[in-house]
Design an enzyme around this catalytic site. Sequence first.
Site, PDB file in Angstrom:
ATOM      1  N   HIS A  95       0.726  -0.800   0.440  1.00  0.00           N
ATOM      2  CA  HIS A  95       0.308  -0.152   0.438  1.00  0.00           C
ATOM      3  C   HIS A  95       1.343   1.546  -0.165  1.00  0.00           C
ATOM      4  O   HIS A  95       0.143   2.097  -0.724  1.00  0.00           O
ATOM      5  CB  HIS A  95      -0.470  -0.044   1.350  1.00  0.00           C
ATOM      6  CG  HIS A  95      -1.643   1.471   1.387  1.00  0.00           C
ATOM      7  ND1 HIS A  95      -3.152   1.263   0.858  1.00  0.00           N
ATOM      8  CD2 HIS A  95      -1.560   2.734   1.701  1.00  0.00           C
ATOM      9  CE1 HIS A  95      -3.328   2.408   0.988  1.00  0.00           C
ATOM     10  NE2 HIS A  95      -2.697   3.626   1.662  1.00  0.00           N
ATOM     11  N   GLU A  96       1.791   1.421   1.111  1.00  0.00           N
ATOM     12  CA  GLU A  96       2.978   2.556   0.974  1.00  0.00           C
ATOM     13  C   GLU A  96       3.288   2.769  -0.054  1.00  0.00           C
ATOM     14  O   GLU A  96       3.588   3.493  -0.674  1.00  0.00           O
ATOM     15  CB  GLU A  96       3.139   2.146   1.999  1.00  0.00           C
ATOM     16  CG  GLU A  96       2.568   2.308   3.506  1.00  0.00           C
ATOM     17  CD  GLU A  96       1.401   3.662   3.682  1.00  0.00           C
ATOM     18  OE1 GLU A  96       1.766   4.724   2.922  1.00  0.00           O
ATOM     19  OE2 GLU A  96       0.956   3.747   4.511  1.00  0.00           O
ATOM     20  N   HIS A 131       1.759   4.620  -3.027  1.00  0.00           N
ATOM     21  CA  HIS A 131       2.071   6.105  -2.849  1.00  0.00           C
ATOM     22  C   HIS A 131       3.305   6.286  -2.829  1.00  0.00           C
ATOM     23  O   HIS A 131       3.699   7.437  -4.411  1.00  0.00           O
ATOM     24  CB  HIS A 131       1.344   6.134  -1.313  1.00  0.00           C
ATOM     25  CG  HIS A 131       0.218   6.558  -0.961  1.00  0.00           C
ATOM     26  ND1 HIS A 131      -0.953   6.496  -1.152  1.00  0.00           N
ATOM     27  CD2 HIS A 131      -0.574   5.759   0.268  1.00  0.00           C
ATOM     28  CE1 HIS A 131      -1.705   6.376  -0.956  1.00  0.00           C
ATOM     29  NE2 HIS A 131      -1.468   6.129   0.591  1.00  0.00           N
ATOM     30  N   HIS A 180       3.942   6.068  -7.144  1.00  0.00           N
ATOM     31  CA  HIS A 180       2.920   7.908  -7.629  1.00  0.00           C
ATOM     32  C   HIS A 180       4.097   8.754  -7.238  1.00  0.00           C
ATOM     33  O   HIS A 180       3.189   9.911  -8.411  1.00  0.00           O
ATOM     34  CB  HIS A 180       1.924   7.701  -6.264  1.00  0.00           C
ATOM     35  CG  HIS A 180       0.311   8.589  -7.568  1.00  0.00           C
ATOM     36  ND1 HIS A 180      -1.085   8.951  -6.264  1.00  0.00           N
ATOM     37  CD2 HIS A 180       0.410   9.150  -8.593  1.00  0.00           C
ATOM     38  CE1 HIS A 180      -1.492   9.260  -7.481  1.00  0.00           C
ATOM     39  NE2 HIS A 180      -1.535   9.783  -8.528  1.00  0.00           N
TER      40      HIS A 180
END
Length: 678
Positions: free
Chosen positions: A469-470, A473, A476
């Site tokens: 998940h991190e 990010h 991105h």
Amino acid sequence: MSNNNPLIDYPDLPPFSAIKPEHVLPAVEQLVADGRARIQAVLAAGNFDYAHLVQALDEEDDRLGKAFGPAGHLNAVAQDDALRNAYNSCLPLLSEYGTEVGQNAALCAAFQSLRDSDEWGSLSEAQQKDLENTLRDFRLSGVDLPDDKKAEYMANSKRLSELTSKFSDNVLDATQAWTKQVTDEAELDGLPESAKAGAADRAAADGKDGWVLTLDAPVFIAVMSHCKNADLRKEMYTAWTTKASDQGPNAGEFDNAALMDEILALRHKQAGLLGFANYGEKSLATKMARDVQEVTVFLEDLAKRAKPQAEQELAELKAFAAEQGAEDLQPWDIGFWSERLREARYSISEEELRPWFPADTVINGMFGIVGKLFGIKFEKREDVDTWHDDVRFYELVDDDGSVRAAFYLDMYARTGKRGGAWMDDARIRRRRPDGSLQTPVAYLTCNFAPPAGGKPGLLTHDEVVTLFHEFGHGLHHMLTEQDVSGISGINGVAWDAVELPSQFLENWCWTEEGIALISSHYETGEPLPKDKLDKMLAAKNFQSAMQMVRQIEFSLFDMRIHAEYQDGLSIQEVLDEVREQVSVIQPPAFNRFPNSFGHIFAGGYAAGYYSYKWAEVLSSDAFSRFEEEGEFNEATGREFRSAILAMGGSREPMDLFKAFRGREPSVEPLLRHCGING
């Protein structure tokens, strides 16, 4: 390892080993003064073209960020008293400076003159989007109000800051005010040994015999999930659900009710001053959702689809509990019997899976997955200054051999490090005034158990999902192709769309091919056995509909109290109506959940809690294209990179999503991935 890229790629990485607490405040004071001086100079010069206005001020913002950012990061990952005091001493100064800039009418007029000038037509789409966002944010700060209304807006803002801070203080004080000493170990039957040991340590620290239970979340969850003592579960449930209220063991002592009423009233006034009908509308002015009705219809449709299955899941739980002799299932029994049902149905636990997820295997497998999808590889560097020996520094290398970005990876928990997991930017991608390109650098921070007892760091599958998940990010931030600070990476991305890449990447933790890349037994190297894999995948959606309707309850409640606010509104009555509409578990009358709902009363989620579910729809639908075209389809991966990751906040998220998916998002993939058949 050898690396042919000289460190001059990063001439301004933070010198972490040289940063001292006494350096922080003087540096920030000087940079804030420099920022004020630069604004004054820009306004005095009167040359409001892009280079002399936007780029000149962006350069000051970047300088301030590079000075205070590392101090803030160290405060989160390597805190001591001196650093904490230095960091906190800067916050009022920075808050004042930010408010001052946002309310600067002359500065806003300068940006507007650029928007109205002939140069506007020659700006890139990204530059135009950034400028539009800047003008929007000025107006959402009340910059256009007449002086009396501006003063009212500023006073309301100050009061709201005080109220939300007091709300948090009350919740914390109420949480810490309740403890329970247990001297008979039989009362703790079923509690995991780790939780029991923690309670014994707390008792010893308090100079008491036996065990001391608190309302800290891990303790509460352990008791509610595993303790066989129903009376103890009820006592803790009552204390937990009445925090900071007029009910429960500390009734009235830390009551947030009046604060909540005033917070809602002031938010409504603020929205009205800015020309919005309600705070819901104001909140959505910076989000992907178009209006309150769209959010409400979205949530109610999800509820309609999920509620029948949630009712079925609850019926199954009640039947299972009744078979074990617990026929009258109460709210404080739900967690306990849910865990027993999960164990009976799937015969698998997170602890059982740890040996197959050693940290290095997971990291290398994650790099492999991302490399297959996006055409990049990762190279570790040893010549970069960090804040701890555990911290690693990697470069992200594109398929043409160019270094696109870099990141620090800080995996393990330790003293002085804040809990949780997060991605933050150490440096953003931007085009400097001299034309050179600043490459992005990220911080990726987790809090996993460090290597111990001669074993490597071993992760639970939940922790693997957190890492992915991190890292989503981080991608991105790092794979952006935007050169304008305000829309580079995650900057300028709507709150309800920013979770798309992070939730998207999680999907590869749940595919057989993905799991094969990130798992192998730390001693034998053997792959995760098929029977364990099957059980893990089968348990993925256990009670997923019950979990979904609970999130919808929070989201609808949040939006309704903000969008339907009027004098005399009863917060509890609205919650009761929402629960009647979407919930399957009706809590007892003494439950005062809103009084500790910090996300919306003290955090950034006011009239925005729906964002969790909204972004899940986007991420599930984006992944469904990979299901159709191949989970590791290279062309599809490159398209996601170019349509979503590369674009940052340069265009509206719906336009970006449609560019990738070929249509507006559908809720069906989310329901399917959650095992909901509504």
